[in-house]
Design a protein around this motif. Sequence first.
Motif, mmCIF file in Angstrom:
data_model
loop_
_atom_site.group_PDB
_atom_site.id
_atom_site.type_symbol
_atom_site.label_atom_id
_atom_site.label_comp_id
_atom_site.label_asym_id
_atom_site.label_seq_id
_atom_site.Cartn_x
_atom_site.Cartn_y
_atom_site.Cartn_z
ATOM 1 N N ARG A 111 0.807 -1.219 0.000
ATOM 2 C CA ARG A 111 0.000 0.000 0.000
ATOM 3 C C ARG A 111 0.837 1.264 0.000
ATOM 4 O O ARG A 111 0.459 2.261 -0.596
ATOM 5 C CB ARG A 111 -0.929 -0.012 1.225
ATOM 6 C CG ARG A 111 -1.825 1.197 1.299
ATOM 7 C CD ARG A 111 -2.897 1.032 2.336
ATOM 8 N NE ARG A 111 -2.361 0.691 3.644
ATOM 9 C CZ ARG A 111 -3.092 0.682 4.748
ATOM 10 N NH1 ARG A 111 -4.374 0.965 4.698
ATOM 11 N NH2 ARG A 111 -2.550 0.368 5.909
ATOM 12 N N ARG B 83 4.228 7.543 1.667
ATOM 13 C CA ARG B 83 3.177 7.953 0.741
ATOM 14 C C ARG B 83 2.132 6.843 0.631
ATOM 15 O O ARG B 83 2.464 5.695 0.368
ATOM 16 C CB ARG B 83 3.762 8.282 -0.627
ATOM 17 C CG ARG B 83 4.858 9.361 -0.553
ATOM 18 C CD ARG B 83 5.420 9.709 -1.921
ATOM 19 N NE ARG B 83 6.659 10.467 -1.812
ATOM 20 C CZ ARG B 83 6.726 11.780 -1.614
ATOM 21 N NH1 ARG B 83 5.604 12.487 -1.516
ATOM 22 N NH2 ARG B 83 7.889 12.390 -1.507
ATOM 23 N N ASP B 84 0.897 7.226 0.852
ATOM 24 C CA ASP B 84 -0.239 6.321 0.752
ATOM 25 C C ASP B 84 -1.125 6.852 -0.365
ATOM 26 O O ASP B 84 -1.651 7.967 -0.270
ATOM 27 C CB ASP B 84 -0.987 6.285 2.089
ATOM 28 C CG ASP B 84 -2.173 5.337 2.084
ATOM 29 O OD1 ASP B 84 -2.302 4.552 1.127
ATOM 30 O OD2 ASP B 84 -2.974 5.401 3.020
ATOM 31 N N ASP B 85 -1.271 6.076 -1.438
ATOM 32 C CA ASP B 85 -2.025 6.534 -2.611
ATOM 33 C C ASP B 85 -1.456 7.855 -3.128
ATOM 34 O O ASP B 85 -2.186 8.795 -3.451
ATOM 35 C CB ASP B 85 -3.510 6.671 -2.274
ATOM 36 C CG ASP B 85 -4.380 6.751 -3.511
ATOM 37 O OD1 ASP B 85 -3.937 6.285 -4.584
ATOM 38 O OD2 ASP B 85 -5.491 7.301 -3.418
ATOM 39 N N ALA B 86 -0.131 7.939 -3.160
ATOM 40 C CA ALA B 86 0.655 9.078 -3.675
ATOM 41 C C ALA B 86 0.699 10.282 -2.736
ATOM 42 O O ALA B 86 1.493 11.188 -2.931
ATOM 43 C CB ALA B 86 0.171 9.513 -5.052
#
Length: 197
Positions: free
Chosen positions: A11, A72-75
């Motif tokens: 993730r 970074r999580d989902d950018a």
Amino acid sequence: MPHPVELRGDRVVLSTPTEADIDRIAEVCSDPAIARWTTVPAPYLHRHAVGFVTKVVPDGWASGRVCTWAVRDDAALVGMISIGDIHGHQGEIGYWLAPEARGRGVMSEAARLVIDYGFAPAPQGLALQRMVWRALVGNAASAAVARRAGFRWEGIVPQGAEQRGERFDEWRGSMGRDDPRQPAGDWPDVSFVQAPL
């Protein structure tokens, strides 16, 4: 000396913070919990984020003493994690996380990636033999991440930590290169109770 490296999990992506992250870092580091539990400047100003991204992070990698990644999580940048005080095949893990990302396992995944990198043989990693974790007494959220990662409880060090010119009691844990990477069961009850801000 290690070169900045990107680490990828299921993730999260860990990468070097850049100038594009400065505003976001300044925003998140104004969170009262980050000010309470870490050594970031307080109040945290925009210029602190500039210095962190343009000097502290690159100097740490260049010296081989501190390896820092943006989480970074989902950018989106949601935190920071590092292995610091690297010397004698030992390093210290440290991290902070934005309020909206807490409680979702984001930092636990980031910690696993960083620990694997720290213990991996060179040149794929830092070839550490031991990693340490430290937190101000009462920071149960940090303790939960360390405990899940496999750090073993070492105890409380009276006035073992310095934060902005003051001394505070400190929790400590450690992990050896060959220790199991699974939740450690030797942590005292007090480490599960988050102190108020």
